[in-house]
Design an enzyme around this catalytic site. Sequence first.
Site, PDB file in Angstrom:
ATOM      1  N   ASP A 166       0.743  -1.045   0.038  1.00 23.95           N
ATOM      2  CA  ASP A 166      -0.131   0.086  -0.135  1.00 23.95           C
ATOM      3  C   ASP A 166       0.904   1.142   0.107  1.00 23.95           C
ATOM      4  O   ASP A 166       2.242   1.097  -0.255  1.00 23.95           O
ATOM      5  CB  ASP A 166      -0.853  -0.112   1.372  1.00 23.95           C
ATOM      6  CG  ASP A 166      -0.285  -0.093   2.447  1.00 23.95           C
ATOM      7  OD1 ASP A 166       0.823   0.320   2.429  1.00 23.95           O
ATOM      8  OD2 ASP A 166      -0.892  -0.343   3.476  1.00 23.95           O
ATOM      9  N   MET A 167       0.241   2.516   0.167  1.00 23.74           N
ATOM     10  CA  MET A 167       0.964   3.648   0.137  1.00 23.74           C
ATOM     11  C   MET A 167       2.008   3.750   1.191  1.00 23.74           C
ATOM     12  O   MET A 167       3.135   4.618   1.328  1.00 23.74           O
ATOM     13  CB  MET A 167       0.139   4.879   0.328  1.00 23.74           C
ATOM     14  CG  MET A 167      -0.845   4.921  -0.748  1.00 23.74           C
ATOM     15  SD  MET A 167       0.103   5.735  -2.218  1.00 23.74           S
ATOM     16  CE  MET A 167       0.607   7.150  -1.904  1.00 23.74           C
TER      17      MET A 167
END
Length: 153
Positions: free
Chosen positions: A17-18
Amino acid sequence: MAYQFKAIRRVEFADTDMAGIMHYSNFFRFMETAEHAFFRSLGLSIVTKKVAPPVGWPRVRAHCDFKSPLRFEDEVEIHLLVSEKKSKALSYIFKFRKLNASPPVEVARGTLTVVCVRRRRDGTMSACTIPPLVARKIQVAPAKLLGGNAGTK
């Protein structure tokens, strides 16, 4: 008869994810990958066409507890254990170990329950008894590997 299987995967950039951590949903994808490889190791497929009519294995329960994150390029072992075998369903425990930690450490633990089904002519599915071809190849793992959570039927 088999009751366990180990698969090794590397966390890819697309799995993160980010924050650079493996997205929780990918633990479920890794569980499914290990389950499919387990079936192939038995000379079967998750879409069992060796029986007439063919059977499938939809998921009816999935759960995962996360202890520590996995990140891009981490190597993870997914240890599948058959925790329960009923006449129409199988349940698994998945232990995720980060192999590039020193020492390797368990980072998550998941469970999955699947039901054996046949597709009716109208397209609906109905639960059915696990075919003998499949049932005789799979057994429940010893309680010492499961932590005392074994069950059979």
